[in-house]
Each structure stands twice: as structure tokens, then as C-alpha cells.
Design a protein around this motif. Sequence first.
Motif, short mmCIF file in Angstrom:
data_model
loop_
_atom_site.label_atom_id
_atom_site.label_comp_id
_atom_site.label_asym_id
_atom_site.label_seq_id
_atom_site.Cartn_x
_atom_site.Cartn_y
_atom_site.Cartn_z
N LEU A 199 0.93 -1.25 -0.03
CA LEU A 199 -0.01 0.08 -0.14
C LEU A 199 1.01 1.35 0.04
O LEU A 199 2.04 1.32 0.28
CB LEU A 199 -0.89 0.09 1.18
CG LEU A 199 -0.51 -0.07 2.50
CD1 LEU A 199 -0.34 1.14 3.29
CD2 LEU A 199 -1.32 -0.78 3.30
N ARG A 200 0.33 2.32 -0.39
CA ARG A 200 1.22 3.46 -0.60
C ARG A 200 1.59 4.07 0.91
O ARG A 200 0.54 4.08 1.89
CB ARG A 200 0.16 4.59 -1.08
CG ARG A 200 0.79 6.00 -1.61
CD ARG A 200 1.98 6.39 -2.52
NE ARG A 200 2.07 5.91 -3.85
CZ ARG A 200 1.56 6.12 -4.94
NH1 ARG A 200 0.65 7.27 -4.80
NH2 ARG A 200 1.93 5.65 -5.97
N GLU B 100 1.92 5.85 4.23
CA GLU B 100 1.35 6.98 4.91
C GLU B 100 2.18 8.35 4.82
O GLU B 100 3.57 8.13 4.92
CB GLU B 100 0.85 6.73 6.39
CG GLU B 100 -0.28 5.74 6.49
CD GLU B 100 -0.78 5.71 7.79
OE1 GLU B 100 -0.92 6.28 8.59
OE2 GLU B 100 -1.14 4.37 8.03
N ALA C 179 -6.49 1.51 -7.42
CA ALA C 179 -6.61 2.88 -6.51
C ALA C 179 -8.28 2.84 -6.51
O ALA C 179 -8.88 2.51 -7.48
CB ALA C 179 -6.09 3.84 -7.02
N LYS D 207 -3.94 7.29 -2.98
CA LYS D 207 -3.93 6.10 -2.32
C LYS D 207 -3.66 4.88 -3.63
O LYS D 207 -4.58 5.23 -4.52
CB LYS D 207 -5.42 5.76 -1.57
CG LYS D 207 -4.99 4.16 -1.04
CD LYS D 207 -6.67 4.06 -0.50
CE LYS D 207 -6.39 2.38 -0.19
NZ LYS D 207 -7.92 1.93 0.37
#
Length: 158
Positions: free
Chosen positions: A131-132, A134, A158, A140
Motif C-alpha cells: 500500500l502507499r 502514509e 486505486a 492512495k
Amino acid sequence: MFHRLPLMPVLFVGVLLAGGLAACDPDGLHSAERAGPFPYESPSDAADVSLDQALSDHGVRLPEGAEGISYGALKALDGYPFNLQFSMPCDGVPAFVQENRLTSAGKKTPDEVLTEIVDAGFTPDAGAAYLRAEGTKLPKVVGAVFERSGKCRMFLGA
């Protein structure tokens, strides 16, 4: 008074006409509607933006030597659905993940790529999930990668 035409000759003419139409349009009446206007557009997903535009909008860079690229992206829809899949050498996955600011998310396949993974014949939750990270200002993006025959297949959504 009107005379009824014999049924067999009418059916024969109908079959000939239908066969002629099929020969002129072997992919069906709406084949032109299914053909996407963008290179790499997935036959199962639609796109209203080019691959380059979708990659730019989602902050994704394809690795050198990416093969078998397929994507869908609908900018006109709320949330801008985007999915991308491609193959690459497995030894390039760590650099791709780092360059695109993805972090490991275990093995739970993200819902955004689940359908594409199953359609491609992979077992959900059997590959690494991402996942991208934070704290980035990028949109995202989630992903999963699976190895097959010495190549890795990357799925992003996405």
C-alpha cells in the motif's frame, strides 16, 4: 389476397443473411464499442484517460522492461477507479516498490486488485501485498505481486 410464403425458403434466406452479417462483423455487432481507444487498455476494463495520464495522476512510475501491460482508468467516475497490471523481473520489485512509495502490507490481497488477481489465475493472499506509504501526498494506491515462471506479475489499484 396475400399468399403465405413457404416456411423453408424463408428460413433458408434468413440463415444466409445472418451468415453474411456474421462474416462482415466476426466480433459481433458491437465489437467497435469494446475496442478501447488507448494502448494497453484492458479488454475487461474501460478507460477515459491514457495510461500515461493515469500513471501521472496516481503518482506511479512503471519499471524499465515492464511487459504485458494492461490497465483501466475512469477519471469521469467519482473516486477515479484505476487498475494496472504488468510483468517484470522479480529482482526489480524492491526498487519499484521503493520508487513508488509503497510499503509492505503482509499477504492479505487488497480488495481493489482482488478481481484482477483471480481473473489472472492467481490465488488471493498468496503474494506480497503493498500500500502507499502514509505521509505521502500521493493518491492512495494498493498492490500485490505474484511470481510465475521466473517473472513477477504486479497488480496495482486505486
